[in-house]
Structure formats: structure tokens, C-alpha cells
Design a protein around this motif. Structure first.
Motif, PDB file in Angstrom:
ATOM      1  N   TYR A 224       0.816  -1.211   0.000  1.00 31.10           N
ATOM      2  CA  TYR A 224       0.000   0.000   0.000  1.00 31.10           C
ATOM      3  C   TYR A 224       0.854   1.267   0.000  1.00 31.10           C
ATOM      4  O   TYR A 224       0.441   2.306  -0.538  1.00 31.10           O
ATOM      5  CB  TYR A 224      -0.959  -0.005   1.198  1.00 31.10           C
ATOM      6  CG  TYR A 224      -0.286   0.150   2.546  1.00 31.10           C
ATOM      7  CD1 TYR A 224      -0.070   1.414   3.091  1.00 31.10           C
ATOM      8  CD2 TYR A 224       0.139  -0.956   3.283  1.00 31.10           C
ATOM      9  CE1 TYR A 224       0.540   1.570   4.319  1.00 31.10           C
ATOM     10  CE2 TYR A 224       0.755  -0.805   4.504  1.00 31.10           C
ATOM     11  CZ  TYR A 224       0.956   0.454   5.029  1.00 31.10           C
ATOM     12  OH  TYR A 224       1.575   0.610   6.247  1.00 31.10           O
ATOM     13  N   ARG A 227       1.433   2.360  -3.446  1.00 33.55           N
ATOM     14  CA  ARG A 227       0.242   2.959  -4.039  1.00 33.55           C
ATOM     15  C   ARG A 227       0.130   4.432  -3.647  1.00 33.55           C
ATOM     16  O   ARG A 227      -0.231   5.288  -4.467  1.00 33.55           O
ATOM     17  CB  ARG A 227      -1.014   2.209  -3.596  1.00 33.55           C
ATOM     18  CG  ARG A 227      -1.002   0.721  -3.916  1.00 33.55           C
ATOM     19  CD  ARG A 227      -1.104   0.461  -5.394  1.00 33.55           C
ATOM     20  NE  ARG A 227      -1.028  -0.966  -5.688  1.00 33.55           N
ATOM     21  CZ  ARG A 227      -1.169  -1.502  -6.882  1.00 33.55           C
ATOM     22  NH1 ARG A 227      -1.378  -0.708  -7.913  1.00 33.55           N
ATOM     23  NH2 ARG A 227      -1.055  -2.800  -7.072  1.00 33.55           N
ATOM     24  N   THR A 259      -6.674   5.367  -7.157  1.00 30.74           N
ATOM     25  CA  THR A 259      -5.538   4.938  -6.334  1.00 30.74           C
ATOM     26  C   THR A 259      -5.804   5.051  -4.838  1.00 30.74           C
ATOM     27  O   THR A 259      -5.503   4.130  -4.078  1.00 30.74           O
ATOM     28  CB  THR A 259      -4.279   5.756  -6.694  1.00 30.74           C
ATOM     29  OG1 THR A 259      -4.107   5.747  -8.117  1.00 30.74           O
ATOM     30  CG2 THR A 259      -3.045   5.136  -6.052  1.00 30.74           C
TER      31      THR A 259
END
Length: 404
Positions: A224, A227, A259
Motif C-alpha cells: 500500500y 500505491r 488509487t
């Protein structure tokens, strides 16, 4: 002395552990109807150990068009091989082809013709997915000339486009090798913003996006934190290149929706408390700087609600919303003002304990049209008046705070 004409297009293929998908990828290049003398291929093997490099060399030996094979140590991502290929390219245009995907028949001929006819710098060819989902919203019709503000192409930011090489060289454009995901979105958005026109070929499939059976496709990998790195880079690019206002707000929808939002959906419910806290730390500066009412109203109501709860750090309310969506429940519409105003009753609507503002649940016309009894013509007048009233009553900072 023989004068070699400049090729129309350089196909750049970055390949890593691409077998057996590479076989069909290269076959799709050979099947192109563009004269082989008008194209070249530059293939970069990024340290593969599965025979990818050897197969590229075999292809180079038999192909009708010029093929350059470069073999290098693994760089860790797609940006490095693409940049190496771009540095060697000589074509008027370049096309980035992933080694596990394939070109549609006539793809290069049609896209080059489209760019030449309309003098555009970027061409999007229709994409179809094989064992994976492909973007859909931008293929409504073929368009000779458009831009990122007048179309839905902001939701098609993969690198598989035809780019005028002169544009890339003039602005020294390269893929950001510090990003491990989303590097293509950054590159393509910059190209859209710098381009003198963008074309869309929607009436012919130009590209097949292939889902790998081994699950190794790059877009499925990455933590994550990567991202958020990607979202931050794209948001910063948009903020730097587009002045504040409606155009910037329209583009900001993309990183927030594509996103940021998924990090606070079903994934968030499975996260540990530590990860949840870290996600909120990462997203806070992005929300504080660029989340506002104009960005919010461009989203669907449930998306707006989720991101609002993130912005005001009321994530304890998120599970109710996420579970509601996961169960595919339909919100109860509430019509007011003689049908000109439609609220969608997602969780916490008009809950005093939650304190979520009503406008978060207010459906824009694109969603309200599905509600029986909605009066769009009168609603447009109401919405314009409501927005003007909001802007007059609050300073700019407070408007943003209200949206948060």
C-alpha cells in the motif's frame, strides 16, 4: 550510399520472465499490416532467466523488420527497460508494448494514420482484456482530436499508447524509475497535458491486455505504501502543471478515485490498527491540499462518502459503508424540493451521531437520473444556486474544510 528512411514507429518491449506470453506478443507484432520497413522493434530483456532473452534473439534473427535486443541486469520494474528502449528509438512515434500483452491486427497502421491525419501527439487505441478487466469509459466513439479535459482519457493512463517521439524528447520525458507502481500513469498524464491534441481509435481493438495465469502482472503487486507513492506523484504533477480551478479538480478525480479510494475499501477492513493508522498518515497531506467540494461532487455518492470519512478521520464509520457496498445493497433515494433534489440513503445519512453533511449524499444528475420522480431541468437550476450560495457564504479555506 543507401539512405535508410526514418521508421514511422518504434515498438518498445520491456520483458521480464515473459514466457510463454512473449511468443504471442511477438507474433502480434509480426502480423501488423504496417510495412515492416516502416517500423522497428527495440526489446529489452530485464534479466530474465526463463528463456525470454533467447527467444527475443531468435525473433530478431528471423523478423522482417529491424529488431534490436538489449539484455541487462534486472532493474526491478518496467520503467528502466522502457527508458533504455526510448533512448535507442528512432521512429517518428513510439509504442510501448508489454511482453505479456499483444497488439490487435492493423493496430499500428491505424494509430499512425490517425496521428498523421489529425497532427496529434498521442493516440489511444481501443483496449480489450483477456482474463482481466480493461478500461471501458473512453471507447464510446472514435475521436480525431481531443484533450484530457474534454474526454474520459484520464482513466486510461497505462503506457500502451502511440506517442510522438518529438514530444517526448522536447520535454525530456522518461518514466520515473523511483516509482514501483503507477509510473505509467505519471508518464501518460504528463504526455496528455503537454500534447498538441490526443486521438482515440474506438472502433477497432488495437491492444489486448492479458491477465497472466501465474498472477505476476505488475499492477497486482506492491504494498500500500507504493500505491500512496504513486498517488502522491500524480497529484503533485497535476498540481504543478494545471492551475487551480475546475480543470485541475476534474483531473484530481483520477488519483483519488483509482488509487486512494481502494485503500479504504474492503482492504481497510482487513488491515491491522497499525496499518490503518499509517494509511491515514500517508493520505492526510493529499486530502488537506487537494480534496475539496469540487473534486468531491465529481464522484459517485458512495465514493464521495468514503473519502469524506477518510478526510475527517471518521474511519470508524467506514465499515458500515463498505459492508453495505459489498452486499450490493441499493440506497433508498430521498426526493425533496419537488423532485429537484435527490439524496441517496447510504449508511449514516442524517445520523446525528455521525454528523455527515447532507451534501455528501446529494446525487449529481448522472446518478439522480436513475431515480423515478427526479426533475433534472429544475434540479440543474437548484444545484447552480446551491453552489453559488455555498461559495458566497464561506471563505475558500472553509469551503475546502466543508468538503473534507
Amino acid at each position: 550510399m543507401t539512405v535508410v528512411a526514418q521508421p514511422d514507429v518504434t515498438v518498445i518491449i520491456g520483458a521480464y520472465e515473459a514466457m510463454p506470453y512473449l511468443v504471442e506478443c511477438l507474433a502480434s507484432v509480426e502480423r501488423q499490416t504496417l510495412d515492416p520497413a516502416r517500423m522497428e522493434v527495440i526489446a529489452v530483456d530485464d534479466g530474465s532467466t526463463d528463456g525470454t532473452g533467447e527467444y527475443l534473439e531468435e525473433f530478431a534473427a528471423r523478423a522482417a523488420m529491424p529488431v534490436t535486443v538489449i539484455r541487462q541486469e534486472n532493474s526491478g520494474g518496467p520503467s528502466g527497460p522502457r527508458n533504455v528502449g526510448l533512448a535507442k528509438a528512432t521512429g517518428r512515434y513510439v509504442f510501448f508494448l508489454d511482453a505479456d500483452d499483444r497488439l490487435g491486427p492493423e493496430a499500428l497502421e491505424r494509430m499512425v494514420a490517425m496521428a498523421d491525419k489529425n497532427s496529434t501527439d498521442v493516440v489511444l487505441g481501443k483496449v480489450e482484456g483477456i482474463n482481466r478487466k480493461a478500461p471501458e469509459s473512453m471507447w464510446g466513439k472514435t475521436v480525431g482530436r481531443t484533450d484530457v479535459f474534454s474526454s474520459n482519457i484520464k482513466f486510461a493512463l497505462s503506457a500502451q499508447k502511440l506517442f510522438r517521439r518529438e514530444l517526448l524528447e522536447r520535454h525530456s520525458m522518461r518514466f520515473d524509475e523511483s516509482l514501483w507502481t503507477g509510473e505509467d500513469a505519471l508518464f501518460t498524464m504528463e504526455a496528455y497535458l503537454r500534447a498538441d491534441g490526443v486521438s482515440v481509435v474506438a472502433d477497432h481493438t488495437c491492444y489486448y491486455l492479458v491477465g497472466r495465469a501465474d498472477g505476476k502482472h505488475v499492477t497486482k503487486s506492491g504494498s500500500y505504501t507504493l500505491r500512496f507513492d504513486s498517488a502522491r506523484a500524480l497529484i503533485n504533477l497535476i498540481a504543478e502543471m494545471v492551475p487551480a480551478g475546475a480543470r485541475r479538480d476534474g483531473l484530481m478525480v483520477r488519483p483519488f478515485k483509482v488509487t486512494v479510494l481502494p485503500q479504504f475499501g474492503p482492504k481497510f477492513l482487513k488491515d491491522t490498527d497499525e496499518v490503518r493508522k499509517h494509511k491515514l498518515e500517508l493520505v492526510k497531506p493529499l486530502m488537506d491540499a487537494h480534496w475539496n467540494s469540487e473534486v468531491a461532487r465529481r464522484l459517485k455518492v458512495h465514493e464521495r462518502l468514503q473519502l469524506h470519512l477518510v478526510a475527517v478521520r471518521r474511519t470508524e464509520l467506514l465499515p458500515d459503508v463498505v459492508e453495505f457496498l459489498r452486499a450490493k445493497k441499493k440506497p433508498t433515494p430521498v426526493l425533496e424540493k419537488r423532485g429537484t433534489r435527490v439524496y441517496l440513503g447510504y449508511p449514516h445519512f442524517r445520523s446525528k451521531a455521525a454528523g455527515v453533511p447532507d451534501w455528501i449524499y446529494l446525487a449529481e444528475p448522472r446518478e439522480a437520473r436513475a431515480v423515478q420522480g427526479y426533475r433534472e431541468e429544475a434540479a440543474n437550476t437548484f444545484l447552480r444556486r446551491a453552489l453559488r450560495k455555498l461559495r458566497r457564504s464561506l471563505p475558500t479555506r472553509d469551503v475546502k474544510a466543508a468538503a473534507a
